[in-house]
Design a protein around this motif. Structure first.
Motif, PDB file in Angstrom:
ATOM      1  N   LEU A 146      71.548 -94.407   7.744  1.00 43.75           N
ATOM      2  CA  LEU A 146      70.972 -95.038   6.385  1.00 43.75           C
ATOM      3  C   LEU A 146      69.697 -93.915   6.104  1.00 43.75           C
ATOM      4  N   ALA A 147      69.167 -93.438   4.889  1.00 42.18           N
ATOM      5  CA  ALA A 147      68.215 -92.639   4.906  1.00 42.18           C
ATOM      6  C   ALA A 147      66.738 -93.122   4.939  1.00 42.18           C
ATOM      7  N   ALA A 148      66.560 -93.828   6.031  1.00 39.00           N
ATOM      8  CA  ALA A 148      65.135 -94.610   6.188  1.00 39.00           C
ATOM      9  C   ALA A 148      64.131 -93.684   6.514  1.00 39.00           C
ATOM     10  N   SER A 149      62.928 -94.059   6.053  1.00 40.93           N
ATOM     11  CA  SER A 149      61.721 -93.405   6.775  1.00 40.93           C
ATOM     12  C   SER A 149      60.518 -94.469   6.527  1.00 40.93           C
ATOM     13  N   ALA A 150      59.867 -94.399   7.845  1.00 42.47           N
ATOM     14  CA  ALA A 150      58.739 -95.103   7.891  1.00 42.47           C
ATOM     15  C   ALA A 150      57.460 -94.567   6.804  1.00 42.47           C
ATOM     16  N   VAL A 151      57.198 -96.014   6.181  1.00 43.66           N
ATOM     17  CA  VAL A 151      56.017 -95.414   5.249  1.00 43.66           C
ATOM     18  C   VAL A 151      54.829 -96.399   5.714  1.00 43.66           C
ATOM     19  N   ASP A 152      53.729 -95.819   5.557  1.00 49.03           N
ATOM     20  CA  ASP A 152      52.165 -96.680   5.499  1.00 49.03           C
ATOM     21  C   ASP A 152      52.010 -97.291   4.458  1.00 49.03           C
ATOM     22  N   ALA A 153      51.494 -98.598   4.301  1.00 41.94           N
ATOM     23  CA  ALA A 153      51.664 -99.464   3.198  1.00 41.94           C
ATOM     24  C   ALA A 153      50.086 -98.868   2.454  1.00 41.94           C
ATOM     25  N   ARG A 154      49.437 -98.164   3.192  1.00 41.52           N
ATOM     26  CA  ARG A 154      48.182 -97.864   2.419  1.00 41.52           C
ATOM     27  C   ARG A 154      48.532 -96.753   1.217  1.00 41.52           C
ATOM     28  N   ALA A 155      49.662 -96.395   1.387  1.00 37.07           N
ATOM     29  CA  ALA A 155      49.964 -95.487   0.249  1.00 37.07           C
ATOM     30  C   ALA A 155      50.488 -96.446  -1.040  1.00 37.07           C
ATOM     31  N   LEU A 156      50.806 -97.487  -0.949  1.00 35.66           N
ATOM     32  CA  LEU A 156      51.473 -98.381  -1.881  1.00 35.66           C
ATOM     33  C   LEU A 156      50.499 -99.604  -2.422  1.00 35.66           C
ATOM     34  N   PHE A 193      51.484-106.610   6.599  1.00 39.47           N
ATOM     35  CA  PHE A 193      50.298-107.022   7.171  1.00 39.47           C
ATOM     36  C   PHE A 193      49.002-106.001   6.672  1.00 39.47           C
ATOM     37  N   LEU A 194      49.369-104.871   6.378  1.00 40.78           N
ATOM     38  CA  LEU A 194      48.028-103.935   6.042  1.00 40.78           C
ATOM     39  C   LEU A 194      48.325-103.189   4.516  1.00 40.78           C
ATOM     40  N   ALA A 195      47.163-103.051   3.882  1.00 41.61           N
ATOM     41  CA  ALA A 195      47.060-102.536   2.816  1.00 41.61           C
ATOM     42  C   ALA A 195      46.047-101.420   2.670  1.00 41.61           C
ATOM     43  N   GLY A 196      45.703-100.470   1.807  1.00 37.23           N
ATOM     44  CA  GLY A 196      44.844 -99.646   1.560  1.00 37.23           C
ATOM     45  C   GLY A 196      43.606-100.154   0.599  1.00 37.23           C
ATOM     46  N   ASP A 197      42.331 -99.903   0.817  1.00 39.93           N
ATOM     47  CA  ASP A 197      41.274-100.188  -0.058  1.00 39.93           C
ATOM     48  C   ASP A 197      41.285 -99.140  -0.990  1.00 39.93           C
ATOM     49  N   ASP A 198      40.244 -99.065  -1.910  1.00 41.26           N
ATOM     50  CA  ASP A 198      40.276 -98.093  -2.843  1.00 41.26           C
ATOM     51  C   ASP A 198      40.470 -96.601  -2.552  1.00 41.26           C
ATOM     52  N   ASP A 199      39.705 -96.272  -1.252  1.00 42.43           N
ATOM     53  CA  ASP A 199      40.092 -95.096  -0.867  1.00 42.43           C
ATOM     54  C   ASP A 199      41.258 -94.817   0.431  1.00 42.43           C
ATOM     55  N   LYS A 200      42.087 -95.824   0.244  1.00 41.24           N
ATOM     56  CA  LYS A 200      43.210 -95.811   1.280  1.00 41.24           C
ATOM     57  C   LYS A 200      42.737 -96.041   2.760  1.00 41.24           C
ATOM     58  N   GLY A 201      41.618 -96.872   2.907  1.00 43.46           N
ATOM     59  CA  GLY A 201      41.145 -96.979   4.231  1.00 43.46           C
ATOM     60  C   GLY A 201      42.032 -98.371   4.454  1.00 43.46           C
ATOM     61  N   LEU A 202      42.131 -98.474   5.684  1.00 39.97           N
ATOM     62  CA  LEU A 202      42.759 -99.507   6.001  1.00 39.97           C
ATOM     63  C   LEU A 202      42.464-101.161   6.163  1.00 39.97           C
ATOM     64  N   VAL A 203      42.959-102.084   5.377  1.00 41.72           N
ATOM     65  CA  VAL A 203      42.624-103.271   5.509  1.00 41.72           C
ATOM     66  C   VAL A 203      43.744-104.360   5.612  1.00 41.72           C
ATOM     67  N   LEU A 204      43.454-105.610   6.321  1.00 46.45           N
ATOM     68  CA  LEU A 204      44.525-106.541   6.578  1.00 46.45           C
ATOM     69  C   LEU A 204      44.625-107.711   5.522  1.00 46.45           C
ATOM     70  N   LEU A 205      46.058-108.213   5.474  1.00 39.53           N
ATOM     71  CA  LEU A 205      46.105-109.163   4.718  1.00 39.53           C
ATOM     72  C   LEU A 205      45.948-110.692   5.106  1.00 39.53           C
ATOM     73  N   GLY A 206      45.484-110.533   6.240  1.00 35.58           N
ATOM     74  CA  GLY A 206      45.178-111.989   7.276  1.00 35.58           C
ATOM     75  C   GLY A 206      46.494-112.281   8.168  1.00 35.58           C
ATOM     76  N   ARG A 207      46.325-113.135   8.864  1.00 39.99           N
ATOM     77  CA  ARG A 207      47.534-113.408   9.978  1.00 39.99           C
ATOM     78  C   ARG A 207      48.524-113.956   9.122  1.00 39.99           C
ATOM     79  N   GLY A 208      49.848-113.575   9.475  1.00 36.21           N
ATOM     80  CA  GLY A 208      51.004-113.837   8.560  1.00 36.21           C
ATOM     81  C   GLY A 208      51.109-113.241   7.158  1.00 36.21           C
ATOM     82  N   GLY A 209      50.155-112.062   7.294  1.00 37.37           N
ATOM     83  CA  GLY A 209      50.170-111.281   6.004  1.00 37.37           C
ATOM     84  C   GLY A 209      51.321-110.425   5.475  1.00 37.37           C
ATOM     85  N   SER A 210      52.384-110.360   6.335  1.00 39.79           N
ATOM     86  CA  SER A 210      53.550-109.666   5.951  1.00 39.79           C
ATOM     87  C   SER A 210      54.490-110.196   4.711  1.00 39.79           C
ATOM     88  N   ASP A 211      54.145-111.559   4.617  1.00 43.63           N
ATOM     89  CA  ASP A 211      54.786-112.343   3.681  1.00 43.63           C
ATOM     90  C   ASP A 211      54.303-111.658   2.381  1.00 43.63           C
TER      91      ASP A 211
END
Ligand code: ADP
Ligand code: ASP
Ligand code: MG
Length: 283
Positions: A146-156, A193-211
């Motif tokens: 499968l044509a899978a690639s890892a993606v950092d959620a900060r980009a999305l 679990f993670l996202a990017g702020d306005d500058d794509k800095g890493l922030v978390l969505l809280g424990r269990g945040g992958s949902d």
């Protein structure tokens, strides 16, 4: 569902990626879904990893030099999965994991020397599990052709506020995700679990945040549906760890599920459904 953009988001929790057996099952689900729909995968850290990182950060804050041991354990655990399920890519992928392991090692050792971690550094430490897991899962999927690639959620995904429990911004996430789509891989494997702020800095969505990551991404993609795969056959009538006779809740409405989550049922992060914006969510 026939409405929606054609995307399906599949989220795999920690236990669904922790052992070769579970991961093989997850791969089968992805392969099957991917034949009928454009698929995005969201993965959590391997079971127990985030809690171990939290404990390590606490130990380091008390002066314990745990960095090397923590990085060593993570390295062994992720490499073991790679050797079992992606032997042809194991070496190359293990190399990709090294800078992530080095970073957590360095942060924990600095903390042990009395250099207090900033909230943002602490968030990086806790996100280590997801940053590692996406590479392993993408390699295993690639090994299956499968044509899978890892993606950092900060980009999305966009969230702001405290780095450990930031507030998701659905509109900004949609905008960032839609821009990202132009260069999206065929089968993205996105860090939960993670996202990017306005500058794509890493922030978390809280424990269990992958949902939350899954429904936020589902809404940003206007997905046909979001599937949350976990270690129970669905949302149960009670926590199976406390009530072994718990059974699958049939005909559970979104409102009832959200209420269960708010009351503390760990199977769903309390914000999960609110962020789905009407997109069907299956557990
Ligand atoms: P994941 O990593 O897949 O998100 P979690 O550990 O966060 O897994 O959530 C799944 C766990 O939630 C189950 O193993 C179960 O112990 C617990 N749980 C609590 N309440 C419920 C419930 N009502 N239905 C199903 N699981 C529940
Ligand atoms: N790995 C993170 C946690 O344990 C996020 C998640 O599992 O949803 O909290
Ligand atoms: Mg969970």
């Amino acid at each position: 569902m026939t409405s929606g953009s054609g995307w399906v988001v599949l989220k795999f929790g920690g236990t669904s990626v922790a052992s070769p057996r579970a991961l093989r099952r997850a791969v089968a689900v992805v392969a099957r879904t991917q034949r009928e729909a454009r698929t995005a995968v969201v993965v959590s850290a391997l079971a127990g990893v985030t809690s171990a990182l939290e404990a390590a950060a606490t130990a380091a804050a008390h002066g314990k030099a745990v960095g090397a041991a923590v990085a060593g354990r993570l390295r062994r655990r992720h490499r073991k999965l790679l050797h079992a399920l992606a032997p042809a890519r194991a070496r190359e992928t293990a190399r990709v994991l090294e800078p992530i392991l080095l970073a957590v090692h360095a942060r924990l050792d600095a903390a042990a020397l009395g250099i207090r971690l900033t909230a943002s550094e602490h968030a990086h430490v806790l996100a280590t599990g997801e940053l590692l897991a996406v590479h392993v899962v993408a390699a295993v999927l690639a090994e299956r052709g499968l044509a899978a690639s890892a993606v950092d959620a900060r980009a999305l995904l966009v969230a702001r506020g405290g780095p450990l429990e930031a507030e998701p911004d659905p509109a900004a996430s949609r905008e960032r995700t839609q821009r990202w789509l132009a260069l999206a891989p065929a089968l993205p494997v996105v860090t939960g679990f993670l996202a990017g702020d306005d500058d794509k800095g890493l922030v978390l969505l809280g424990r269990g945040g992958s949902d939350v990551s899954a429904t936020l991404l589902g809404s940003a993609l206007e997905a046909n549906r979001v599937e949350l795969w976990t270690d129970t056959p669905g949302v149960l009538t009670a926590d199976p760890r406390l009530e072994p006779a718990a059974r699958v809740h049939s005909g559970l409405s979104a409102m009832e599920a959200a209420r269960l989550a708010r009351l503390g049922a760990r199977v769903l992060h309390p914000r999960t459904l609110e962020l789905a914006h009407g997109i069907p969510v299956l557990v």
